[in-house]
Design an enzyme around this catalytic site. Structure first.
Site, PDB file in Angstrom:
ATOM      1  N   LYS A 152     -24.613  87.470  15.678  1.00  0.00           N
ATOM      2  CA  LYS A 152     -24.748  86.053  16.039  1.00  0.00           C
ATOM      3  C   LYS A 152     -25.434  85.872  17.393  1.00  0.00           C
ATOM      4  CE  LYS A 152     -20.317  85.828  15.033  1.00  0.00           C
ATOM      5  NZ  LYS A 152     -20.138  86.986  14.166  1.00  0.00           N
ATOM      6  N   ILE A 153     -24.981  86.632  18.401  1.00  0.00           N
ATOM      7  CA  ILE A 153     -25.551  86.451  19.745  1.00  0.00           C
ATOM      8  C   ILE A 153     -26.969  87.033  19.811  1.00  0.00           C
ATOM      9  CG2 ILE A 153     -25.268  86.991  22.196  1.00  0.00           C
ATOM     10  CD1 ILE A 153     -22.192  87.019  21.671  1.00  0.00           C
ATOM     11  N   ASP A 172     -30.252  98.015  14.704  1.00  0.00           N
ATOM     12  CA  ASP A 172     -28.921  97.654  14.209  1.00  0.00           C
ATOM     13  C   ASP A 172     -28.709  98.425  12.910  1.00  0.00           C
ATOM     14  OD1 ASP A 172     -26.666  96.312  13.046  1.00  0.00           O
ATOM     15  OD2 ASP A 172     -27.110  94.538  14.246  1.00  0.00           O
ATOM     16  N   PRO A 204     -21.197  95.446  19.529  1.00  0.00           N
ATOM     17  CA  PRO A 204     -19.837  95.634  20.049  1.00  0.00           C
ATOM     18  C   PRO A 204     -19.703  96.988  20.732  1.00  0.00           C
ATOM     19  CG  PRO A 204     -19.876  95.928  17.661  1.00  0.00           C
ATOM     20  CD  PRO A 204     -21.273  95.579  18.066  1.00  0.00           C
ATOM     21  N   ARG A 232     -20.802  94.747  26.470  1.00  0.00           N
ATOM     22  CA  ARG A 232     -19.630  95.388  27.072  1.00  0.00           C
ATOM     23  C   ARG A 232     -20.121  96.475  28.024  1.00  0.00           C
ATOM     24  NH1 ARG A 232     -17.214  91.582  25.882  1.00  0.00           N
ATOM     25  NH2 ARG A 232     -15.325  91.357  24.631  1.00  0.00           N
ATOM     26  N   GLU A 261     -15.083  96.962  35.007  1.00  0.00           N
ATOM     27  CA  GLU A 261     -14.957  95.576  35.492  1.00  0.00           C
ATOM     28  C   GLU A 261     -13.517  95.104  35.602  1.00  0.00           C
ATOM     29  OE1 GLU A 261     -17.200  93.557  32.316  1.00  0.00           O
ATOM     30  OE2 GLU A 261     -15.333  92.617  31.685  1.00  0.00           O
ATOM     31  N   HIS A 293     -18.810  88.615  34.145  1.00  0.00           N
ATOM     32  CA  HIS A 293     -18.354  88.329  32.774  1.00  0.00           C
ATOM     33  C   HIS A 293     -18.186  86.814  32.561  1.00  0.00           C
ATOM     34  CE1 HIS A 293     -16.349  90.460  29.179  1.00  0.00           C
ATOM     35  NE2 HIS A 293     -16.770  89.265  28.787  1.00  0.00           N
TER      36      HIS A 293
HETATM   37  P1  NAI Z   1     -21.568  90.098  15.818  1.00  0.00           P
HETATM   38  O1  NAI Z   1     -20.466  90.837  15.135  1.00  0.00           O
HETATM   39  O2  NAI Z   1     -22.066  88.826  15.206  1.00  0.00           O
HETATM   40  O3  NAI Z   1     -22.839  91.081  15.980  1.00  0.00           O
HETATM   41  C1  NAI Z   1     -22.750  92.392  16.418  1.00  0.00           C
HETATM   42  C2  NAI Z   1     -23.937  93.146  15.829  1.00  0.00           C
HETATM   43  O4  NAI Z   1     -23.946  94.460  16.397  1.00  0.00           O
HETATM   44  C3  NAI Z   1     -23.863  93.305  14.295  1.00  0.00           C
HETATM   45  O5  NAI Z   1     -25.087  92.915  13.704  1.00  0.00           O
HETATM   46  C4  NAI Z   1     -23.610  94.788  14.116  1.00  0.00           C
HETATM   47  O6  NAI Z   1     -24.153  95.308  12.911  1.00  0.00           O
HETATM   48  C5  NAI Z   1     -24.303  95.350  15.357  1.00  0.00           C
HETATM   49  N1  NAI Z   1     -23.926  96.728  15.647  1.00  0.00           N
HETATM   50  C6  NAI Z   1     -22.755  97.361  15.364  1.00  0.00           C
HETATM   51  N2  NAI Z   1     -22.830  98.650  15.747  1.00  0.00           N
HETATM   52  C7  NAI Z   1     -24.076  98.834  16.261  1.00  0.00           C
HETATM   53  C8  NAI Z   1     -24.758  99.965  16.802  1.00  0.00           C
HETATM   54  N3  NAI Z   1     -24.169 101.168  16.850  1.00  0.00           N
HETATM   55  N4  NAI Z   1     -25.999  99.782  17.255  1.00  0.00           N
HETATM   56  C9  NAI Z   1     -26.615  98.574  17.177  1.00  0.00           C
HETATM   57  N5  NAI Z   1     -26.028  97.470  16.657  1.00  0.00           N
HETATM   58  C10 NAI Z   1     -24.770  97.604  16.214  1.00  0.00           C
HETATM   59  O7  NAI Z   1     -21.072  89.876  17.312  1.00  0.00           O
HETATM   60  P2  NAI Z   1     -21.581  88.798  18.362  1.00  0.00           P
HETATM   61  O8  NAI Z   1     -20.786  87.556  18.246  1.00  0.00           O
HETATM   62  O9  NAI Z   1     -23.060  88.697  18.304  1.00  0.00           O
HETATM   63  O10 NAI Z   1     -21.130  89.493  19.743  1.00  0.00           O
HETATM   64  C11 NAI Z   1     -21.703  90.735  20.164  1.00  0.00           C
HETATM   65  C12 NAI Z   1     -20.916  91.295  21.334  1.00  0.00           C
HETATM   66  O11 NAI Z   1     -21.100  90.473  22.479  1.00  0.00           O
HETATM   67  C13 NAI Z   1     -19.384  91.311  21.151  1.00  0.00           C
HETATM   68  O12 NAI Z   1     -18.952  92.463  20.451  1.00  0.00           O
HETATM   69  C14 NAI Z   1     -18.860  91.273  22.557  1.00  0.00           C
HETATM   70  O13 NAI Z   1     -18.604  92.595  22.997  1.00  0.00           O
HETATM   71  C15 NAI Z   1     -20.002  90.665  23.365  1.00  0.00           C
HETATM   72  N6  NAI Z   1     -19.627  89.369  23.952  1.00  0.00           N
HETATM   73  C16 NAI Z   1     -19.740  89.193  25.311  1.00  0.00           C
HETATM   74  C17 NAI Z   1     -19.387  87.998  25.900  1.00  0.00           C
HETATM   75  C18 NAI Z   1     -19.534  87.737  27.371  1.00  0.00           C
HETATM   76  O14 NAI Z   1     -19.017  86.729  27.877  1.00  0.00           O
HETATM   77  N7  NAI Z   1     -20.244  88.557  28.122  1.00  0.00           N
HETATM   78  C19 NAI Z   1     -18.835  86.900  25.086  1.00  0.00           C
HETATM   79  C20 NAI Z   1     -18.835  87.154  23.662  1.00  0.00           C
HETATM   80  C21 NAI Z   1     -19.190  88.363  23.135  1.00  0.00           C
END
Ligand code: NAI
Length: 326
Positions: A152-153, A172, A204, A232, A261, A293
């Protein structure tokens, strides 16, 4: 339900109160840990954030106090021992989605601020020094941007980069069917490293992504590349990042997250000495921009987090499984 909100900060309370419904919310600024778990005595559920510790011994202690429900006010759940929670019969749910734009737009804000030297410019203008000599940046238009994790992000970030006129490559293991409509081309990780002028992390943290950016990755990265990490901290090995910056292997780093952090972010450390020398080394570098963060910190995201957290608790109160149970 009586719910204790751990790691609660003033910025989020109005949003939680607005969504509270008939639930009785209590707040503590303390983080969940082995020492603070007993604060949950008498509550039915707790809600925690990313710096809280939900490791096996903490979960064990909570289970002994009859806590059966833990709502995570975050997308990421790398701080929770899910296997142990399941074994103890503790229900865990996250907030799988809340304004991906909040994080994607912050990643862009960091990139643009670093690239166009906005922090330096503000300082110079406050000194009435209007010379431009140290402020040269580069166009994003026409550059190649790499996205690690097209969820999503990552997709929200890609669509903004497309608007800038960048070429977009991605890595990905699971390709997003919507990626081709944004002109995203999936490539192996090493190609992404070799070809991108900017790389933004949106995957993630797990056993596959921990230290994905190690010495090996930095040795293959395109010289001058800007690395953005709003995902992260531990996806990037800080020691390797520092060497890559010191040796000018990369052009700069935009960091909203940092490997250690938890000891630094989300608290008032004014007047205190930060002893983490890798962190202070990063802080001292003019081509590194750090935020604590805060990428998720928009009104829309806080509304989304509060709403999903309280909906999760409402489902549990009715004896139902929450939609985002892990
Ligand atoms: P999401 O689940 O929609 O997307 C994550 C993507 O990463 C998926 O397409 C997945 O297939 C991919 N992925 C999994 N393993 C992988 C790998 N080994 N190599 C490459 N891609 C891989 O998650 P979303 O909502 O996009 O969030 C992503 C991350 O952003 C979260 O897991 C969280 O850690 C981080 N985050 C940080 C925030 C902040 O305030 N800094 C706030 C919200 C999320």
């Amino acid at each position: 339900m009586r719910v204790l909100i751990y790691s609660s900060h003033p910025y989020e309370r109005p949003f939680l109160e607005k969504e509270a419904g008939q639930h009785d919310l209590a707040y503590t600024e303390q983080r969940l840990s082995l020492q603070t778990a007993q604060l949950a005595e008498g509550f039915e559920a707790i809600a925690i954030f990313t710096a809280d510790d939900a490791s096996a011994p903490v979960l064990q202690k909570l289970a002994a106090m009859n806590i059966r429900y833990i709502a995570l006010r975050s997308v990421g759940y790398d701080h929770v021992d899910l296997t142990k929670a399941h074994a103890l019969g503790i229900h865990i749910a996250n907030v799988p989605e809340y304004s991906p734009y909040s994080v994607a737009e912050h990643a862009v804000a960091l990139l643009m601020a670093l690239n166009r030297k906005i922090a330096e410019s503000r300082l110079l203008i406050q000194l009435q020094d209007y010379r431009l000599d140290i402020l040269t940046g580069f166009d994003i238009h026409g550059k190649t941007v790499g996205i690690v994790g097209t969820g999503k992000i990552g997709m929200a970030f890609a669509s903004i980069m497309k608007g800038f006129g960048a070429h977009i490559l991605a890595f990905d293991p699971i390709e997003n069917p919507e990626a081709s409509s944004l002109g995203i081309r999936y490539v192996p990780f090493d190609i992404l490293l070799k070809e991108c002028d900017i790389i933004s992390l949106h995957c993630p943290l797990n056993e596959h992504t921990k230290y994905l950016f190690s010495r090996d990755a930095f040795s293959k990265i395109k010289p001058g590349c800007i690395l953005i990490n709003t995902a992260r901290g531990a996806i990037v090995q800080t020691e390797a990042l520092l060497d890559a910056l010191d040796q000018n292997q990369i052009g700069g780093a935009c960091l909203d997250v940092y490997e250690r952090e938890k000891a630094i972010f989300f608290q008032d450390l004014r007047g205190k000495i930060i002893k983490d020398t890798q962190y202070t080394h990063l802080l001292s570098m003019k081509n590194v921009l750090i935020t604590g963060h805060q990428a998720f910190l928009t009104k829309e995201a806080l509304t989304g987090i509060a709403r999903t957290t309280l909906q999760t608790i409402a489902s549990w109160a009715k004896g139902q499984r929450a939609a985002s149970e892990l």
